[in-house]
Design a protein around this motif. Structure first.
Motif, mmCIF file in Angstrom:
data_model
loop_
_atom_site.group_PDB
_atom_site.id
_atom_site.type_symbol
_atom_site.label_atom_id
_atom_site.label_comp_id
_atom_site.label_asym_id
_atom_site.label_seq_id
_atom_site.Cartn_x
_atom_site.Cartn_y
_atom_site.Cartn_z
ATOM 1 N N GLU A 72 0.844 -1.302 0.064
ATOM 2 C CA GLU A 72 0.034 -0.088 -0.017
ATOM 3 C C GLU A 72 0.619 1.429 -0.038
ATOM 4 O O GLU A 72 2.197 1.519 0.357
ATOM 5 N N ILE A 104 -3.601 4.422 0.259
ATOM 6 C CA ILE A 104 -4.228 5.248 1.645
ATOM 7 C C ILE A 104 -4.181 6.404 1.444
ATOM 8 O O ILE A 104 -3.042 6.927 1.313
ATOM 9 N N LYS A 154 -13.305 1.285 -1.272
ATOM 10 C CA LYS A 154 -13.430 2.407 -0.244
ATOM 11 C C LYS A 154 -12.109 2.631 0.238
ATOM 12 O O LYS A 154 -11.399 1.926 0.847
ATOM 13 N N PRO A 156 -9.188 3.581 2.165
ATOM 14 C CA PRO A 156 -8.793 4.035 3.493
ATOM 15 C C PRO A 156 -8.329 5.296 3.841
ATOM 16 O O PRO A 156 -7.648 5.919 3.021
ATOM 17 N N ASP A 176 -10.152 5.615 8.840
ATOM 18 C CA ASP A 176 -10.041 4.268 9.020
ATOM 19 C C ASP A 176 -8.741 3.865 9.849
ATOM 20 O O ASP A 176 -8.624 2.757 10.234
ATOM 21 N N GLU A 207 -12.911 -0.527 14.649
ATOM 22 C CA GLU A 207 -12.695 -0.002 13.300
ATOM 23 C C GLU A 207 -11.650 0.529 12.819
ATOM 24 O O GLU A 207 -11.296 0.621 11.867
ATOM 25 N N GLU A 209 -7.841 1.424 12.680
ATOM 26 C CA GLU A 209 -6.341 1.038 12.996
ATOM 27 C C GLU A 209 -5.387 2.208 13.749
ATOM 28 O O GLU A 209 -5.476 3.282 12.992
#
Length: 256
Positions: A72, A104, A154, A156, A176, A207, A209
């Motif tokens: 990522e 991200i 979606k 993050p 997120d 939910e 991180e």
């Protein structure tokens, strides 16, 4: 306690190195097994020679989207002040597609005054910049929902910062991933406050991180508090990935 696996990020600082070195280091980090490759969103170095070599954030992310295949990628973090929110959403959607769904969207309110003054942005106040971020996040979400083609997933959202009244409230509503620069005691307190903000909007804090900068002497305590994304950094002129290797070994032991 969250059951999330530990992930390791590398913030490859886009300073004091030519781009060939940055590209080569990104490839090496991916080969070593890093989970996330970050840069940052500034226009000048944050350490060392203040007028040293430096590159722009989002054009680099688009290049990484092509030159990497698994990790990522994202900014730790994008400065909300530097781009119109709708434009940023479109940029994020585009890099999401180039990377086959590995972006991200890291974002924060901005803080480095030299960026603002030399590039012609209004620095304002810390509170005003946070208010601008609060206004931008719904606009980003709205634009992402209108784009054709839409994002591949979606995307993050990572919000960086630790302000307990504004930043953590925005995190509870929009993020997120929450990235904190706190020490262990402060992190413990802020995790509790984030939980209160989540309760206020009817969201399960699990939910989100929890992301921190990786420090060998505090990582086990950070893990106990709930951190799961640990990011180490490397920069030019000759990026050293020895700390990254050690953190990847630690990750693999914990996740075994």
């Amino acid at each position: 306690m969250t059951s999330r696996p530990v992930r390791i990020g590398l913030q490859l600082q886009p300073q004091h190195a030519d781009y060939a070195t940055i590209r080569r280091t990104a490839a090496e980090a991916e080969e070593l097994g890093v989970d996330v490759l970050f840069n940052w969103d500034h226009f000048f170095p944050l350490s060392g020679e203040p007028d040293g070599l430096h590159f722009e954030c989002w054009t680099m992310l688009a290049a990484w989207a092509e030159s990497t295949s698994r990790v990522e990628i994202g900014a730790l973090v994008t400065c909300n002040s530097y781009r119109n929110p709708e434009l940023l959403a479109d940029m994020a959607r585009t890099v999401d597609h180039i990377s086959d769904g590995r972006l991200i969207l890291g974002i924060g309110s901005g803080w480095f005054e030299r960026d603002y003054t030399e590039y012609g942005y209004d620095f304002g106040t810390a509170g005003g910049r946070l208010d601008d971020l609060a206004g931008a996040l719904p606009r980003i979400e709205s634009r992402l929902a209108k784009l054709n083609p839409p994002p591949t997933r979606k995307i993050p959202v990572l919000i960086g910062g630790g302000g307990e009244k504004k930043t953590l409230r925005l995190t509870a509503r929009h993020a997120d991933i929450w990235h904190s620069f706190s020490d262990t005691d402060t992190l413990r307190r802020k995790v509790g406050i984030l939980g209160e903000h989540c309760a206020a909007v009817g969201r399960d804090p699990a939910e989100i991180e929890i992301s921190v900068m990786g420090k060998a002497d505090s990582r086990d305590k950070m893990y106990e508090i709930g951190a799961r994304l640990f990011t180490v950094h490397a920069g030019g002129p000759a990026p050293d990935l020895s700390e990254l290797r050690e953190f990847l070994t630690w990750r693999d032991k914990l996740n075994a």
